[in-house]
Design a protein around this motif. Structure first.
Motif, PDB file in Angstrom:
ATOM      1  N   LEU A  89       0.877  -1.298   0.308  1.00 39.35           N
ATOM      2  CA  LEU A  89       0.475   0.012   0.161  1.00 39.35           C
ATOM      3  C   LEU A  89       0.898   1.373   0.355  1.00 39.35           C
ATOM      4  N   VAL A  93      -0.931   2.567  -4.067  1.00 43.43           N
ATOM      5  CA  VAL A  93      -1.869   3.613  -3.656  1.00 43.43           C
ATOM      6  C   VAL A  93      -1.655   5.047  -2.622  1.00 43.43           C
ATOM      7  N   GLU A  94      -1.164   4.441  -1.511  1.00 43.52           N
ATOM      8  CA  GLU A  94      -0.424   6.363  -0.528  1.00 43.52           C
ATOM      9  C   GLU A  94       0.770   6.310  -0.928  1.00 43.52           C
ATOM     10  N   LEU A  97      -1.619   9.131  -3.839  1.00 40.14           N
ATOM     11  CA  LEU A  97      -2.299  10.383  -2.793  1.00 40.14           C
ATOM     12  C   LEU A  97      -0.769  11.162  -2.320  1.00 40.14           C
ATOM     13  N   TYR A 121      -7.954   7.989  -6.809  1.00 42.59           N
ATOM     14  CA  TYR A 121      -7.510   6.745  -6.254  1.00 42.59           C
ATOM     15  C   TYR A 121      -7.933   7.178  -4.476  1.00 42.59           C
ATOM     16  N   ARG A 122      -8.443   8.578  -4.429  1.00 46.01           N
ATOM     17  CA  ARG A 122      -8.377   8.380  -2.552  1.00 46.01           C
ATOM     18  C   ARG A 122     -10.065   7.928  -3.187  1.00 46.01           C
ATOM     19  N   GLU A 125      -8.041   4.136  -1.963  1.00 48.61           N
ATOM     20  CA  GLU A 125      -7.989   4.598  -0.957  1.00 48.61           C
ATOM     21  C   GLU A 125      -9.534   4.172   0.834  1.00 48.61           C
ATOM     22  N   LYS A 126     -10.411   4.563   0.169  1.00 49.30           N
ATOM     23  CA  LYS A 126     -11.602   4.708   1.363  1.00 49.30           C
ATOM     24  C   LYS A 126     -12.533   3.715   0.997  1.00 49.30           C
ATOM     25  N   ASP A 129     -10.211   1.377   2.871  1.00 51.15           N
ATOM     26  CA  ASP A 129     -10.239   1.446   4.409  1.00 51.15           C
ATOM     27  C   ASP A 129     -11.643   0.558   4.848  1.00 51.15           C
ATOM     28  N   TYR A 161      -6.169  -4.895  -2.219  1.00 49.90           N
ATOM     29  CA  TYR A 161      -5.112  -4.102  -1.617  1.00 49.90           C
ATOM     30  C   TYR A 161      -5.748  -4.165   0.834  1.00 49.90           C
ATOM     31  N   LYS A 165      -3.072  -4.737   3.520  1.00 49.92           N
ATOM     32  CA  LYS A 165      -3.023  -3.396   4.443  1.00 49.92           C
ATOM     33  C   LYS A 165      -2.855  -3.467   6.094  1.00 49.92           C
ATOM     34  N   THR A 258      -1.615   1.207   8.025  1.00 52.79           N
ATOM     35  CA  THR A 258      -1.333   0.555   7.004  1.00 52.79           C
ATOM     36  C   THR A 258      -0.576  -0.072   7.900  1.00 52.79           C
TER      37      THR A 258
END
Length: 642
Positions: A89, A93-94, A97, A121-122, A125-126, A129, A161, A165, A258
């Protein structure tokens, strides 16, 4: 370049293509003159090479590594990036960001019916999570295994992902597998959770995936919980003790920290079929797969953040994770398609290219062979294509030229790419800055110390075993809970050498060609020949769609070839095909028989299952057939009567 040299090649790069390539920029920065020097440097000075590559790819670490490679326990047991701390991650993705690219498209998905989902990408990520929080709520911890048995939908990269994570280990499972193949992979990996869907549509028909998953879980007692994605809305049975609809587990707006992982901590177990017995669970780590996939994308496919990358695949095949991780690191847009390449019309993929402005487009040769038989003219706008990809099976020259001319418009190069699940990507590849020969490879990808070895382990330009003489980034850490099988499978033929199982040869210009698997080698009247050479001979006949050549015992020649051929004209006289082959191969290599069949058995990745064809024809045990996409095709091969 003189006229004689030009005639050898089917494609030449323009000056613009050369100057704009990642490879050219890399050579300038390192002061190297050409690909040959680059490859030599990558093998002889891996610390220097990978340090430069990691900087170029902008890979980050929670704690730095101390050694690129530690082979103190032997080449087969090499550890990579020792003492390094990371997580995929952090570098996918991170990373995007951190670079301020949260509002840019990460994924575009299209269904067979034309529905489209886009995630930035934002947004990605949401969703990661939220899914990670759902897994934690079921008690999943670092090191636990999680099966992912899903159609190729946006929840695939999200779930993958999410597992990474929190440090869980994914087991990608091909969505076309039946219950037995799914159960074997779940139980071998001791998966605690299975992520699946209610179903999916294929060629307009509703496929009840959850039903198959239910039967598989009955034979995989390690699975305690099943997460169900409601993809189609069809009615399903829920086991109240184990099944959970994802919408009930989803924790909206959750934020999950993460997990910090050792570089050699397992990321996923990808099962690949063995020649006999149970499938092999190749183990890939948090640093190996992402580094190898992104390196190959950078040098061979010239991937840039502006690209929109598509490959016809399933997550259960190695190209699925390869696409997700490589795209995540490079920050390009991954275009996903859940459907058949010729449904509802044979131009389905070309509509996809036009609609989503795809710039890098990859398929297996099998797909092109099928499409060229159906399509007279492509009318869609393919002007966005700048790179064509190919992997999964050897080409025939006619189909290769069709792909170059009709899809690439003679402008985009075909990047031939071959490696495997065990190596996280490619061993051999092409480079978009060099002229290309039909069906060939320029040679080993940087970092891969590939050689062709004869039966005595000596290097040869003739047909031989594709081998790797040094350990490499991306090689499987081992086979899951079966290290002895790992050593026997890959490291036992020649001391200190990885034997990949492919037959390869090099021509007078240094181009490499693959001729099938080494266990498919035939020795006819003392001459070694791979099935690819025989299949190329019969494949040059205009009525042959696809073929498979297998060797059978012969009292005089030792072995002889039998060819199974799919024809456009079922009434075509076999004698015409025999004469066609004999003219091209010579009388000594004339096939014993040519047998027309309606279809050939293919693996999920489009490879011809020659071992199964041969065993079926010779009345031998078939062994593992779980990786076939069309197992019914074996019934059309009539066993030989003695």
């Amino acid at each position: 370049m003189n006229l004689t040299t030009q005639k050898k090649y089917a494609w030449h790069p323009s000056e613009e293509q050369i100057q704009s390539a990642n490879l050219t920029a890399f050579l300038r920065k390192t002061g190297l003159q050409n690909v040959q020097q680059l490859h030599q440097w990558s093998i002889e000075e891996p610390l220097s090479f990978y340090s430069f590559v990691l900087e170029e790819l902008n890979l980050s670490w929670y704690a730095p590594f101390t050694q690129v490679m530690d082979s103190s326990e032997g080449k087969a047991n090499t550890a990579f990036f020792t003492e390094g701390k990371t997580n995929v991650l952090l570098n996918t993705v991170e990373k995007q960001l951190r670079l301020g690219r949260g509002g840019e498209e990460a994924i575009v998905w299209e269904s067979e019916e034309g529905d489209v989902v886009s995630l930035t990408y934002r947004e990605l990520e949401k969703k990661i999570d939220e899914f990670a929080a759902a897994l934690l709520s079921l008690g999943i911890q670092k090191g636990d295994r999680v099966g992912i048995y899903l159609p190729y939908i946006p929840e695939v990269p999200i779930a993958f992902y999410a597992c990474a994570k929190i440090g869980a280990v994914s087991i990608p499972i091909f969505s076309g597998y039946g219950e037995e193949a799914v159960a074997v992979r779940l139980q071998e990996g001791q998966a605690k959770v299975l992520i699946t869907a209610d179903g999916f549509k294929r060629r307009g028909k509703l496929i009840p995936l959850k039903q198959t998953a239910d039967r598989a879980v009955l034979n995989a007692p390690s699975v305690k919980d099943v997460i169900v994605i409601e993809h189609t809305g069809q009615d399903i049975h829920l086991n109240l003790e184990s099944d959970h609809l994802y919408r009930d587990l989803r924790q909206c707006n959750a934020i999950v920290e993460t997990e910090v992982m050792d570089a050699d901590d397992p990321l996923m177990i990808i099962y690949t079929s063995g020649t006999t017995g149970k499938p092999k669970g190749t183990v890939h780590t948090h640093v190996s797969y992402v580094t190898k996939s992104s390196l190959d994308m950078y040098f061979c496919f010239d991937v840039k953040k502006e690209d929109r990358l598509f490959w016809l695949t399933d997550f259960g095949w190695m190209m699925g994770p390869w696409l997700v991780l490589g795209s995540g690191l490079h920050g390009n847009t991954l275009v996903m398609f859940e459907g058949s390449p010729d449904y509802p019309e044979c131009n389905r993929l070309f509509e996809l290219i036009e609609r989503h402005r795809i710039s890098i487009f990859g398929v297996a040769p099998t797909v092109i062979r099928s499409l060229k038989a159906q399509i007279e003219k492509i009318t869609e706008d393919l002007s966005t294509i700048r790179i064509l990809g190919s992997t999964g099976e050897a080409w025939d020259e006619e189909s290769w030229h069709w792909y170059l001319h009709h899809v690439g418009k003679n402008r985009a190069p075909i990047i031939n790419y071959s490696g495997g699940t065990e190596v996280s990507g490619g061993i051999l590849g092409c480079f978009p800055t060099l002229p290309i020969k039909p069906c060939g490879f320029h040679g080993p990808i940087p970092g891969m110390s590939a050689k062709v070895l004869d039966e005595k382990g000596k290097e040869t330009d003739e047909l031989g075993e594709l081998s790797l003489t040094e350990p490499f980034i991306g090689m499987t850490q081992s086979l899951w809970h079966d290290h002895d099988r790992y050593l026997k499978t890959y490291w036992s033929r020649f001391p200190g050498v990885w034997s990949h199982g492919d037959l390869a040869r090099k021509d007078e210009d240094g181009f490499w060609f693959l001729e099938g698997r080494s266990d498919d080698t035939m020795k006819i009247a003392g001459k070694g020949i791979g099935p690819g050479e025989i299949e190329a001979a019969i494949g040059s006949h205009p009525n042959v769609v696809e073929s498979a050549a297998v060797g059978i015992p012969h009292p005089i020649k030792g072995q002889t070839a039998v060819i199974f051929a799919v024809l456009t004209d079922a009434d075509l006289p076999v004698k015409e095909l025999e004469a066609h082959c004999t003219e091209r191969l010579g009388k000594a290599l004339k096939p014993e028989r040519i047998i027309p069949v309606p279809e050939l058995p293919l693996t999920q990745s489009g490879k011809i299952a020659r071992r199964l064809i041969r065993n079926r024809y010779l009345n031998k045990p078939l062994g593992d057939t779980s990786t076939l996409r069309n197992p019914e095709s074996l019934k059309t091969i009539i066993p030989l009567k003695h």
